[in-house]
Design a protein around this motif. Structure first.
Motif, short mmCIF file in Angstrom:
data_model
loop_
_atom_site.label_atom_id
_atom_site.label_comp_id
_atom_site.label_asym_id
_atom_site.label_seq_id
_atom_site.Cartn_x
_atom_site.Cartn_y
_atom_site.Cartn_z
N LEU A 350 0.85 -1.19 0.00
CA LEU A 350 0.00 0.00 0.00
C LEU A 350 0.89 1.24 0.00
CD1 LEU A 350 -3.01 1.03 0.44
CD2 LEU A 350 -2.41 1.13 2.86
N HIS A 351 0.55 2.20 -0.84
CA HIS A 351 1.30 3.46 -0.90
C HIS A 351 0.30 4.60 -0.89
CE1 HIS A 351 4.61 6.13 -1.99
NE2 HIS A 351 3.82 6.67 -2.89
N TRP A 352 0.54 5.62 -0.05
CA TRP A 352 -0.36 6.75 -0.04
C TRP A 352 0.38 8.05 0.22
CZ3 TRP A 352 -1.75 9.10 4.84
CH2 TRP A 352 -1.33 8.39 5.97
N ARG A 353 -0.16 9.11 -0.39
CA ARG A 353 0.42 10.44 -0.25
C ARG A 353 -0.67 11.42 0.15
NH1 ARG A 353 3.24 9.53 -5.62
NH2 ARG A 353 5.38 8.97 -5.15
N ILE A 359 -6.05 12.71 0.17
CA ILE A 359 -5.12 11.58 0.23
C ILE A 359 -5.36 10.68 -0.97
CG2 ILE A 359 -4.51 9.48 1.50
CD1 ILE A 359 -5.15 10.97 4.07
N ARG A 360 -4.29 10.31 -1.64
CA ARG A 360 -4.38 9.34 -2.74
C ARG A 360 -3.75 8.03 -2.27
NH1 ARG A 360 -3.96 10.21 -9.08
NH2 ARG A 360 -6.10 10.77 -8.51
N VAL A 361 -4.55 6.96 -2.29
CA VAL A 361 -4.12 5.63 -1.88
C VAL A 361 -3.94 4.78 -3.13
CG1 VAL A 361 -4.73 3.56 -0.57
CG2 VAL A 361 -5.32 5.82 0.33
N HIS A 366 -5.76 -0.71 -7.52
CA HIS A 366 -6.74 0.35 -7.29
C HIS A 366 -6.05 1.67 -6.91
CE1 HIS A 366 -9.39 -3.15 -6.94
NE2 HIS A 366 -10.41 -2.33 -7.12
N VAL A 367 -6.73 2.76 -7.24
CA VAL A 367 -6.35 4.10 -6.80
C VAL A 367 -7.60 4.72 -6.16
CG1 VAL A 367 -5.58 6.39 -7.46
CG2 VAL A 367 -4.61 4.38 -8.59
N LEU A 368 -7.45 5.16 -4.92
CA LEU A 368 -8.57 5.77 -4.19
C LEU A 368 -8.18 7.17 -3.78
CD1 LEU A 368 -9.56 2.84 -1.79
CD2 LEU A 368 -10.65 3.45 -3.94
#
Length: 415
Positions: A350-353, A359-361, A366-368
């Motif tokens: 999992l990568h998020w910024r 917040i983009r996960v 998938h991209v949330l």
């Protein structure tokens, strides 16, 4: 030092999967053996044998009761690969597809001395699905699992080297292994042993670096490139080959080159009429030198973020988190409430910024885009904590919506 990558931010879990494969401390293995030299670990120095992962009854079930199809099986004898038609046929009414394994054909081939290779067991057999996912999370390189079944006194394949590291886990029977030094250090996927067949044959004719018999419960680590051959002795031999597709610096170089396409100096056409059949010609040589200069200039100022993202996505495409239950989860979604508890899906990368917009996960699939207020929930999940939806610092309906989105994207599971 190495550290577990299972669910970013969780405590290292002691490397239980790796410890099943090697009899030394994981840090010592990383420093002294990984990608450097073979390691033989005898059964009495390892935690347990490997029959919980696969045994002969499990093999029979896969070959005769699971509707397995090619290319999940290869058959070979003396280095000759048998055509798929020699061990497949249709499955009868309602299952006519013609590349299903035919157990009677396989029986005949095995009795005649052929080696069976069950491929992709990290996608087929539940204990190996779990083991491969755990090992991948611990070592941070993609993993695959094959099984080799060899009749007594038989050899399925000639001496060769692999382009991935392997852990050989002897399940049953005995097999003699002869290991020779590499003819090419650290070969890449595009550098198979068949391109150096004469050198491999020459190496295999020399005294081996290791000449040993693997017995049930023994494990052998071989870095990519080491020339090896194996022959079953008395009785049927079964072993697992856990292949590790090492991420290399060349993969980083490829990611950098892919991003270099953004530089207009590297997109420039070479002069019209250049004779490319003369690689030592002055014009071609000048263009190569100019390209080296342009590439070097671009690399000096290259942003490492984009190549890093590209490499991450490439590795993610080769891995898979723990399975989820689609039907049960869909049913549970209809009854989701503030008492429902979620946890990060095991072995999920999992990568998020965070940005001003939210917040983009990102996961492999998938991209949330989420509200910035979900940060504390994501941090808790990545730290390995379970989260009750009613405890999320959002209004109740927003918390339920977050739970639904994370569940439907396969980011979390219900606990």
């Amino acid at each position: 030092m190495i550290s577990s990558t299972e669910s970013r931010g969780r405590e290292a879990n002691g490397f239980p999967a790796l410890r099943r494969c090697v009899n030394i401390d994981p840090d010592s293995f990383a420093d002294e053996y990984w990608s450097r030299q073979p390691l033989l670990s005898r059964a009495d120095t390892l935690p347990q044998d490997f029959t919980d992962l696969l045994d002969l009854d499990a093999v029979d079930e896969l070959l005769s009761r699971r509707g397995v199809r090619t290319p999940f099986l290869r058959v070979a004898k003396g280095g000759v690969i048998r055509p798929a038609t020699s061990f497949t046929r249709g499955g009868g009414s309602g299952a006519e597809v013609g590349d299903q394994l035919a157990d009677d054909k396989i029986l005949d081939l095995f009795a005649d001395g052929n080696t069976l290779v069950l491929q992709g067991l990290h996608r087929l057999w539940p204990p190996l699905i779990d083991f491969a996912a755990a090992l991948r999370a611990e070592i941070a390189h993609p993993v695959q699992v094959n099984a080799y079944l060899t009749p007594r006194s038989s050899q399925g394949f000639a001496h060769h080297y692999d382009v991935h590291d392997v852990f050989v886990l002897q399940v049953c029977g005995t097999k003699r292994w002869q290991i020779h030094p590499p003819v090419l250090a650290d070969p890449l996927r595009g550098q198979p042993w068949t391109d150096r067949k004469a050198a491999v044959e020459q190496a295999s004719s020399q005294p081996p670096l290791i000449d040993t018999v693997l017995e049930p419960g023994d494990a052998l680590y071989l870095p990519r490139g080491y020339v090896h051959g194996a022959q079953a002795l008395d009785g049927v031999s079964a072993h697992l080959t856990v292949g590790v597709h090492a991420v290399t610096r060349f993969a980083i170089a490829e990611a950098l080159l892919a991003e270099a396409a953004s530089d207009p100096n590297l997109r420039t056409s070479i002069p019209l009429g250049t004779d490319l059949t003369d690689p030592e010609g002055a014009v071609v040589a000048d263009e190569i030198r100019a390209t080296i200069v342009a590439l070097g200039s671009w690399l000096e100022h290259a942003d490492i973020t984009a190549p890093g993202d590209r490499l991450r996505r490439q590795v993610w495409a080769q891995t898979r988190p723990a399975p989820i239950s689609p039907i049960r989860t869909a049913v549970a979604l209809m009854a989701l409430d503030d008492q429902s508890v979620i946890a990060l899906r095991p072995y999920l990368d999992l990568h998020w910024r965070t940005s001003r917009e939210g917040i983009r996960v990102e996961t492999a699939t998938h991209v949330l885009d989420l509200d910035v207020g979900t940060a504390s929930t994501l941090e808790a999940l990545q730290a390995g904590h379970s989260v009750r939806l009613g405890d999320i610092a959002l209004d109740p309906e927003a918390a339920l919506d977050l739970g639904r989105r994370l569940l439907r994207a396969g980011v979390v599971v219900l606990v």
